[in-house]
Scaffold this motif. Structure first.
Motif, PDB file in Angstrom:
ATOM      1  N   ALA A   1     -10.116  -7.998  -8.021  1.00 51.65           N
ATOM      2  CA  ALA A   1      -8.921  -7.493  -8.852  1.00 51.65           C
ATOM      3  C   ALA A   1      -9.450  -6.364  -9.715  1.00 51.65           C
ATOM      4  N   GLU A   2     -10.563  -6.731 -10.247  1.00 47.84           N
ATOM      5  CA  GLU A   2     -11.290  -5.654 -11.187  1.00 47.84           C
ATOM      6  C   GLU A   2     -11.540  -4.077 -10.302  1.00 47.84           C
ATOM      7  N   VAL A   3     -11.788  -4.320  -9.015  1.00 44.66           N
ATOM      8  CA  VAL A   3     -11.990  -3.303  -8.200  1.00 44.66           C
ATOM      9  C   VAL A   3     -10.568  -2.436  -7.999  1.00 44.66           C
ATOM     10  N   VAL A   4      -9.817  -3.142  -7.690  1.00 47.04           N
ATOM     11  CA  VAL A   4      -8.370  -2.653  -7.615  1.00 47.04           C
ATOM     12  C   VAL A   4      -7.825  -1.924  -8.766  1.00 47.04           C
ATOM     13  N   LEU A   5      -7.871  -2.379  -9.879  1.00 51.38           N
ATOM     14  CA  LEU A   5      -7.592  -2.040 -11.287  1.00 51.38           C
ATOM     15  C   LEU A   5      -8.373  -0.631 -11.381  1.00 51.38           C
ATOM     16  N   GLY A   6      -9.714  -0.778 -10.870  1.00 42.51           N
ATOM     17  CA  GLY A   6     -10.479   0.372 -11.131  1.00 42.51           C
ATOM     18  C   GLY A   6     -10.188   1.527 -10.235  1.00 42.51           C
ATOM     19  N   THR A   7      -9.506   1.231  -9.170  1.00 41.20           N
ATOM     20  CA  THR A   7      -9.313   2.170  -8.084  1.00 41.20           C
ATOM     21  C   THR A   7      -8.014   2.979  -8.123  1.00 41.20           C
ATOM     22  N   LEU A   8      -6.954   2.207  -8.814  1.00 43.13           N
ATOM     23  CA  LEU A   8      -5.737   2.823  -8.920  1.00 43.13           C
ATOM     24  C   LEU A   8      -5.532   3.658 -10.231  1.00 43.13           C
ATOM     25  N   ASP A   9      -4.854   4.700 -10.163  1.00 45.69           N
ATOM     26  CA  ASP A   9      -4.805   5.461 -11.247  1.00 45.69           C
ATOM     27  C   ASP A   9      -3.577   5.091 -12.026  1.00 45.69           C
ATOM     28  N   VAL A  10      -3.133   5.503 -13.193  1.00 46.89           N
ATOM     29  CA  VAL A  10      -2.225   5.066 -14.235  1.00 46.89           C
ATOM     30  C   VAL A  10      -1.097   4.603 -13.647  1.00 46.89           C
TER      31      VAL A  10
ATOM     32  N   ALA B   1       0.945  -1.212   0.039  1.00 48.95           N
ATOM     33  CA  ALA B   1      -0.069  -0.062   0.131  1.00 48.95           C
ATOM     34  C   ALA B   1       0.892   1.296   0.143  1.00 48.95           C
ATOM     35  N   ASP B   2       1.843   1.267   0.815  1.00 46.41           N
ATOM     36  CA  ASP B   2       2.691   2.493   0.784  1.00 46.41           C
ATOM     37  C   ASP B   2       3.621   2.447  -0.603  1.00 46.41           C
TER      38      ASP B   2
ATOM     39  N   LYS C   1      -1.301   1.562 -11.322  1.00 49.86           N
ATOM     40  CA  LYS C   1      -1.503   0.569 -12.051  1.00 49.86           C
ATOM     41  C   LYS C   1      -0.199  -0.102 -12.598  1.00 49.86           C
ATOM     42  N   SER C   2       0.732   0.578 -13.085  1.00 42.48           N
ATOM     43  CA  SER C   2       1.802   0.573 -13.528  1.00 42.48           C
ATOM     44  C   SER C   2       2.871  -0.358 -12.531  1.00 42.48           C
ATOM     45  N   ILE C   3       2.921   0.227 -11.471  1.00 42.33           N
ATOM     46  CA  ILE C   3       3.399  -0.214 -10.276  1.00 42.33           C
ATOM     47  C   ILE C   3       3.013  -1.459  -9.726  1.00 42.33           C
ATOM     48  N   TRP C   4       1.597  -1.668  -9.819  1.00 43.63           N
ATOM     49  CA  TRP C   4       0.836  -2.890  -9.127  1.00 43.63           C
ATOM     50  C   TRP C   4       1.186  -3.884 -10.244  1.00 43.63           C
ATOM     51  N   ARG C   5       1.214  -3.761 -11.274  1.00 42.22           N
ATOM     52  CA  ARG C   5       1.385  -5.056 -12.613  1.00 42.22           C
ATOM     53  C   ARG C   5       2.931  -5.392 -12.366  1.00 42.22           C
TER      54      ARG C   5
END
Length: 204
Positions: free
Chosen positions: A163-172, A125-126, A175-179
């Motif tokens: 997972a869909e909610v996560v991707l819908g909540t993160l900004d661009v 999260a951090d 999302k890159s960091i998460w992937r």
């Protein structure tokens, strides 16, 4: 958290150490990293050589034996024991796996546990620099996921929805960091898992 101790406390102890494999039913549950190395699909994914596989099996049994000595202990003694086991696990992993293998193992660990890690692991999260409103949205989504599973929904479907909610909540950028944290998809191959390793008797 003493993940190795938690696993050892929750399964039977009737199988020989060489037969033990991290069971499929642990999918979606936080798990000590070294235990993944017991699985053939992870061994293949990390391209572990035979020596690494055998060394990992021996270390798992050693840590298991150490974990069993903590049963019944509480307070500071239990906490110190858990820290010792977790520290020994980390030293073994960094000493026996390459940098590339360690990085991929970390990705597999996150994929295995599922998208709820985005909230359950403060370090993630951090790293994503979640805003307060994002944390609130994702905390609710994780709670909803748990409720769905309790009501009988298949965990994988619940994780897909989360997972869909996560991707819908993160900004661009997030999302890159998460992937990058997830890496390429890891295919979990069903395996026949025996019970937890039996601690071998001490040599005289």
């Amino acid at each position: 958290m003493g993940l190795l101790l938690a696993l050892c406390s929750s399964v039977a102890t009737t199988a020989a150490a060489d037969d033990w494999v991290l069971p499929d039913d642990r999918l979606g549950v936080a798990t000590a990293p070294i235990l993944f190395l017991s699985r053939p699909d992870v061994q293949e994914e990390l391209r572990l050589d035979p020596n690494q596989v055998e060394d990992a099996k021996r270390k798992i049994v050693e840590l298991y034996r150490a974990a069993t000595t903590l049963k019944g202990k509480t307070g500071g003694e239990l906490l110190a024991g858990r820290r010792s086991i977790d520290g020994e696990q980390k030293r073994w992993l960094t000493g026996h796996l390459s940098r590339e293998q360690l990085a991929r193992l970390a990705q597999i660990e996150i994929q295995w546990e599922g998208p709820s890690t985005v909230i359950r692991r403060p370090i993630l999260a951090d790293s994503l620099k979640l805003k307060p409103e994002q944390r609130q949205t994702l905390e609710k989504a994780v709670a909803d996921r748990e409720a769905k599973v309790r009501d009988g929904a298949p965990p994988r479907q619940a994780d897909h929805d989360l997972a869909e909610v996560v991707l819908g909540t993160l900004d661009v950028e997030q999302k890159s960091i998460w992937r990058s944290m997830l890496g390429t998809p890891f295919e979990v191959k069903p395996t026949v898992a025996a019970a937890a390793p039996k601690a071998a008797p001490a040599r005289r």
